[in-house]
Design an enzyme around this catalytic site. Structure first.
Site, short mmCIF file in Angstrom:
data_model
loop_
_atom_site.label_atom_id
_atom_site.label_comp_id
_atom_site.label_asym_id
_atom_site.label_seq_id
_atom_site.Cartn_x
_atom_site.Cartn_y
_atom_site.Cartn_z
CB ALA A 1 -0.87 -0.02 1.25
CD GLN B 1 1.75 6.65 4.28
OE1 GLN B 1 2.66 6.40 5.06
NE2 GLN B 1 1.78 7.66 3.43
CB SER B 2 3.85 -0.47 2.14
OG SER B 2 4.71 -1.56 2.44
CG ASN B 3 4.81 0.44 8.24
OD1 ASN B 3 5.01 1.64 8.36
ND2 ASN B 3 3.66 -0.14 8.62
CB CYS C 1 7.16 -0.24 0.33
SG CYS C 1 6.20 -1.44 -0.62
#
Ligand code: PLP
Length: 330
Positions: free
Chosen positions: A77, A79-81, A83
């Site tokens: 997503a 706001q992917s942590n 990534c």
């Protein structure tokens, strides 16, 4: 037997600072009048504002380097942590990084998305496909340009990622007396954290109840996510040459707190974030830990967890995304 020996055949890229601390939430325990609450601070893994993906990436990227890859590709997503931590790890290891993110390019970048850019990742916006559906096409392009891409699955949840959490389970056991713990809670979403902790618990014969709070509604139907955690626990157990076969009863997953869906911040998550911030000065995140912590507080409030018990919340990180939810948190 030294349990850590089973991990030594797997190449590892050192990315974090371990062990992460275990702290007592004394003010909160007193405020709630329930059990003694400990917290495992994997929000402090040290890589790019921390989080649970650092442990997974140590083994995943260890493999990528051993295979001579020059580029990593993963998805999530906006706001992917996962990534964000992948982008930082790639920078540190001199790898190019491509991130396939859900949705459309936003007008402003904040939270994790801002950090992805600072770490030099190349971003691709994939609308509804936030779980890597578009990865094969990009990989073909990269290969035709002469690159050697390495694909990391959604959330870093494959056997190597889970091995990072087998190690985490050993790490906890070396820090505290796990015999006095009655419960461990954590946010479970792509399954790697859950599978790894299950294996460590089983190897060490720990008796506490290990409960994943399910975060993503998308897979809640017909126990689909539970089956995925189970399959990953078993394939990881195989990869480690353990004689341990898990059954469906071994996966404890609570899907009672899915709220309005993945990434939708509502009252329970907001209250949990405010409660921990004001009592302990510790940040939770709107998507994962806020939801899982709200679940644990709810269980204390309804008398399922009581004074005299000792419980532990495994903080898996995610705080950078509070900035992306600023308007909903105030
Ligand atoms: C990814 C993530 C989780 C979920 O971990 P899985 O191993 O994917 O189940 C929990 N909390 C945070 C903050 C995360 O970024």
């Amino acid at each position: 037997m030294d349990n850590r020996k089973i991990l030594q055949d797997f190449p590892k890229a050192e990315l974090g600072f371990f062990p992460t601390p275990v702290v007592k939430l004394t003010n909160l325990s007193r405020h709630l009048g329930g059990p003694e609450i400990l917290m495992k601070r994997d929000d402090l893994t040290g890589l790019a504002l921390g989080g649970n993906k650092t442990r997974k990436l140590e083994y995943i990227l260890g493999d990528a380097l051993a295979k001579g890859c020059d580029t990593v590709v993963t998805a999530g997503a906006q706001q992917s942590n996962h990534c964000r931590q992948t982008a930082a790890a790639a920078a540190k290891l001199n790898l190019s990084c491509h991130l396939l993110l859900g949705g459309d390019k936003p007008e402003e970048s904040t939270g994790n998305l801002l950090l992805d850019t600072l770490f030099g990742a190349q971003l691709h916006y994939c609308k509804g496909n936030r779980k890597g559906e578009d990865i094969p096409r990009l990989v073909e392009d990269l290969k035709s340009q002469g690159h050697k891409p390495y694909v990391i699955p959604y959330g870093g949840s494959n056997e190597l990622g889970a091995i990072g959490f087998v190690e985490a389970g050993f790490e906890l056991a070396a820090q505290i007396d796990t015999d006095t713990l009655s419960h461990v809670f954590f946010a479970s979403s792509s399954g790697g954290t859950h599978a790894g902790l299950m294996i460590a618990k089983s190897m060490l014969k720990h008796q506490y109840m290990l409960t994943g709070i399910q975060i993503d509604k998308a897979e809640s139907s017909a126990g689909e996510f539970k089956q995925r955690v189970l399959a990953l626990a078993n394939s990881t157990s195989d990869a480690l040459n353990l004689n341990q076969v898990f059954n469906s009863e071994d996966v404890i997953l609570d899907d009672g707190y899915l709220g309005a869906g993945y990434g939708v911040l509502c009252e329970p998550e907001k209250s949990a974030i405010q409660l921990l911030a004001k009592t302990e000065g510790i940040l939770l995140d709107p998507v994962y830990t806020g939801r899982a912590f709200a679940a644990m507080v709810d269980k204390i409030g309804s008398g399922k967890l009581v004074s005299g018990q000792q419980i532990l919340f495994w903080h898996t990180g995610g705080a950078p995304s509070v900035f992306a939810y600023a308007d909903k948190l105030l």
